[in-house]
Scaffold this motif. Sequence first.
Motif, PDB file in Angstrom:
ATOM      1  N   ILE A  61      -4.780  -2.988 -22.908  1.00 26.25           N
ATOM      2  CA  ILE A  61      -4.795  -1.660 -23.527  1.00 26.25           C
ATOM      3  C   ILE A  61      -5.469  -0.727 -22.519  1.00 26.25           C
ATOM      4  CG2 ILE A  61      -5.643  -0.249 -25.438  1.00 26.25           C
ATOM      5  CD1 ILE A  61      -3.750  -2.346 -26.487  1.00 26.25           C
ATOM      6  N   PRO A  62      -4.773   0.308 -22.061  1.00 32.56           N
ATOM      7  CA  PRO A  62      -5.390   1.221 -21.103  1.00 32.56           C
ATOM      8  C   PRO A  62      -6.542   2.000 -21.749  1.00 32.56           C
ATOM      9  CG  PRO A  62      -3.261   2.048 -21.804  1.00 32.56           C
ATOM     10  CD  PRO A  62      -3.430   0.691 -22.425  1.00 32.56           C
ATOM     11  N   GLU A  63      -7.365   2.604 -20.917  1.00 25.95           N
ATOM     12  CA  GLU A  63      -8.500   3.372 -21.431  1.00 25.95           C
ATOM     13  C   GLU A  63      -8.190   4.865 -21.419  1.00 25.95           C
ATOM     14  OE1 GLU A  63     -12.127   2.329 -19.461  1.00 25.95           O
ATOM     15  OE2 GLU A  63     -11.650   0.200 -19.537  1.00 25.95           O
ATOM     16  N   GLY A  64      -8.986   5.608 -22.162  1.00 23.48           N
ATOM     17  CA  GLY A  64      -8.899   7.073 -22.155  1.00 23.48           C
ATOM     18  C   GLY A  64      -7.634   7.625 -22.770  1.00 23.48           C
ATOM     19  N   ASP A  65      -7.178   8.735 -22.189  1.00 19.97           N
ATOM     20  CA  ASP A  65      -6.018   9.456 -22.728  1.00 19.97           C
ATOM     21  C   ASP A  65      -4.745   8.614 -22.748  1.00 19.97           C
ATOM     22  OD1 ASP A  65      -7.530  11.680 -23.246  1.00 19.97           O
ATOM     23  OD2 ASP A  65      -6.975  12.722 -21.397  1.00 19.97           O
ATOM     24  N   GLU A  66      -4.663   7.658 -21.837  1.00 18.79           N
ATOM     25  CA  GLU A  66      -3.491   6.789 -21.765  1.00 18.79           C
ATOM     26  C   GLU A  66      -3.345   5.943 -23.031  1.00 18.79           C
ATOM     27  OE1 GLU A  66      -1.734   3.732 -18.437  1.00 18.79           O
ATOM     28  OE2 GLU A  66      -3.639   4.712 -18.019  1.00 18.79           O
TER      29      GLU A  66
END
Length: 88
Positions: A61-66
């Motif tokens: 799972i990507p971090e931040g807005d992504e």
Amino acid sequence: MNAQNVRQKLKELMVEELNLEGKTPADIDDAAPLFGEGLGLDSLDALQLAMSVEERFGVRIPEGDEARPIFASVDALVAHIIKSTAAA
């Protein structure tokens, strides 16, 4: 892994890991937002859910807005899991 199977396991994971008191997997709307008006999760829940999904399903799972579109709803999260496991 089919979508229905992933959806059920994901909802069970959410109830278990996020301590959604009084909720059952059947209570979670597939299309409802996970944050705010929908399920009402917060940023700590997002972190816990991301770690649990990565561990249980073996996807990143990507971090931040992504990550925002991935965490839009149960449907979006299921689509990400299926896409990621198919690519692996």
